[in-house]
Scaffold this motif. Structure first.
Motif, PDB file in Angstrom:
ATOM      1  N   ASP A  73       0.854  -1.181   0.000  1.00 28.90           N
ATOM      2  CA  ASP A  73       0.000   0.000   0.000  1.00 28.90           C
ATOM      3  C   ASP A  73       0.889   1.230   0.000  1.00 28.90           C
ATOM      4  OD1 ASP A  73      -2.266   1.581   0.141  1.00 28.90           O
ATOM      5  OD2 ASP A  73      -2.236   1.603   2.339  1.00 28.90           O
ATOM      6  N   ARG A  74       0.813   2.002  -1.052  1.00 35.43           N
ATOM      7  CA  ARG A  74       1.707   3.152  -1.216  1.00 35.43           C
ATOM      8  C   ARG A  74       0.991   4.457  -0.873  1.00 35.43           C
ATOM      9  NH1 ARG A  74       6.198   1.359  -4.480  1.00 35.43           N
ATOM     10  NH2 ARG A  74       5.703  -0.748  -5.057  1.00 35.43           N
ATOM     11  N   HIS A  75       1.743   5.340  -0.329  1.00 36.24           N
ATOM     12  CA  HIS A  75       1.254   6.689  -0.040  1.00 36.24           C
ATOM     13  C   HIS A  75       2.206   7.658  -0.719  1.00 36.24           C
ATOM     14  CE1 HIS A  75      -1.472   4.942   2.862  1.00 36.24           C
ATOM     15  NE2 HIS A  75      -0.438   4.278   3.385  1.00 36.24           N
ATOM     16  N   GLU A  76       2.147   7.699  -2.031  1.00 32.28           N
ATOM     17  CA  GLU A  76       3.074   8.497  -2.830  1.00 32.28           C
ATOM     18  C   GLU A  76       2.564   9.914  -3.006  1.00 32.28           C
ATOM     19  OE1 GLU A  76       5.961   7.383  -3.742  1.00 32.28           O
ATOM     20  OE2 GLU A  76       5.644   5.289  -3.246  1.00 32.28           O
ATOM     21  N   THR A  77       3.507  10.869  -3.069  1.00 31.35           N
ATOM     22  CA  THR A  77       3.127  12.248  -3.344  1.00 31.35           C
ATOM     23  C   THR A  77       3.075  12.504  -4.840  1.00 31.35           C
ATOM     24  OG1 THR A  77       5.432  12.922  -3.154  1.00 31.35           O
ATOM     25  CG2 THR A  77       4.083  13.072  -1.170  1.00 31.35           C
ATOM     26  N   ILE A  78       3.792  11.688  -5.618  1.00 29.57           N
ATOM     27  CA  ILE A  78       3.753  11.793  -7.075  1.00 29.57           C
ATOM     28  C   ILE A  78       2.842  10.683  -7.581  1.00 29.57           C
ATOM     29  CG2 ILE A  78       5.118  11.703  -9.194  1.00 29.57           C
ATOM     30  CD1 ILE A  78       7.526  12.560  -7.505  1.00 29.57           C
ATOM     31  N   ASN A  79       1.833  11.022  -8.363  1.00 28.95           N
ATOM     32  CA  ASN A  79       0.849  10.043  -8.801  1.00 28.95           C
ATOM     33  C   ASN A  79       1.462   8.926  -9.641  1.00 28.95           C
ATOM     34  OD1 ASN A  79      -1.183  11.370  -7.473  1.00 28.95           O
ATOM     35  ND2 ASN A  79      -1.812  12.564  -9.264  1.00 28.95           N
ATOM     36  N   ALA A  80       2.474   9.240 -10.434  1.00 27.31           N
ATOM     37  CA  ALA A  80       3.079   8.237 -11.311  1.00 27.31           C
ATOM     38  C   ALA A  80       3.745   7.127 -10.507  1.00 27.31           C
ATOM     39  CB  ALA A  80       4.106   8.886 -12.231  1.00 27.31           C
ATOM     40  N   ALA A  81       4.214   7.430  -9.302  1.00 27.64           N
ATOM     41  CA  ALA A  81       4.887   6.431  -8.476  1.00 27.64           C
ATOM     42  C   ALA A  81       3.908   5.392  -7.939  1.00 27.64           C
ATOM     43  CB  ALA A  81       5.620   7.096  -7.328  1.00 27.64           C
ATOM     44  N   GLY A  82       2.624   5.672  -7.964  1.00 34.36           N
ATOM     45  CA  GLY A  82       1.635   4.717  -7.490  1.00 34.36           C
ATOM     46  C   GLY A  82       1.221   3.703  -8.537  1.00 34.36           C
ATOM     47  N   VAL A  83       1.669   3.862  -9.766  1.00 39.58           N
ATOM     48  CA  VAL A  83       1.311   2.956 -10.857  1.00 39.58           C
ATOM     49  C   VAL A  83       2.011   1.615 -10.647  1.00 39.58           C
ATOM     50  CG1 VAL A  83       1.465   2.609 -13.361  1.00 39.58           C
ATOM     51  CG2 VAL A  83       0.988   4.876 -12.447  1.00 39.58           C
ATOM     52  N   PHE A  84       1.307   0.528 -11.007  1.00 37.79           N
ATOM     53  CA  PHE A  84       1.849  -0.827 -10.841  1.00 37.79           C
ATOM     54  C   PHE A  84       3.138  -0.978 -11.651  1.00 37.79           C
ATOM     55  CE2 PHE A  84       2.064  -5.166 -12.609  1.00 37.79           C
ATOM     56  CZ  PHE A  84       2.319  -5.841 -11.443  1.00 37.79           C
ATOM     57  N   GLY A  85       4.219  -1.410 -11.004  1.00 39.07           N
ATOM     58  CA  GLY A  85       5.494  -1.662 -11.661  1.00 39.07           C
ATOM     59  C   GLY A  85       6.298  -0.416 -11.970  1.00 39.07           C
TER      60      GLY A  85
END
Length: 144
Positions: A73-85
């Protein structure tokens, strides 16, 4: 730590204890030119098919890590970092960039192939016997 084995003569005729001789044998290079500790540490790499096994294990580990990405479960500030892989693709792209950037940098910094001259000749002042004869006086070498 004491060695209680009785002393015996080694190959050179000296009295040594067997445990000592075993330790000394591990520090001698064999006739093949391979150090015994190298055989202990890296001997497994000579097994037939080991390259295929290592490649398969690396691929399996990669697939497991990609699947584990689904569970985190990610809590990223950059949306692209939450993408699978994302991190796997970003790492692969970074590796590709570094490799491709090294190509022009290497050609910029690398010396030419003929930097040291022709590889088949040696300078006359270093080895007069290999120098070509001087056509002027018939003597060889660069000596005085």
């Amino acid at each position: 730590m004491t060695d209680d084995t009785p002393p015996v003569r080694d190959a050179s005729g000296r009295f040594v204890k067997r445990a000592t001789e075993t330790v000394n044998a591990l520090s001698r290079t064999s006739d093949e030119g391979i150090h015994p500790m190298a055989k202990v540490l890296f001997g497994w790499t000579e097994a037939k098919g080991i390259g295929t096994i290592v490649l398969c294990l690396t691929g399996l580990l990669s697939v497991l890590l990609i699947l584990a990405d689904l569970l985190v479960d990610r809590h990223e500030t950059i949306n692209a970092a939450g993408v699978f892989g994302f991190y796997g693709l970003f790492g692969f792209a970074a590796l590709g960039f570094v490799l491709l950037a090294g190509w022009p940098l290497g050609s910029l910094l690398r010396r030419g192939e003929d930097y040291y001259g022709d590889g088949n000749t040696s300078p006359a002042d270093l080895d007069p016997e290999t120098a070509e004869p001087d056509p002027g006086n018939g003597k060889s070498g660069g000596g005085a």
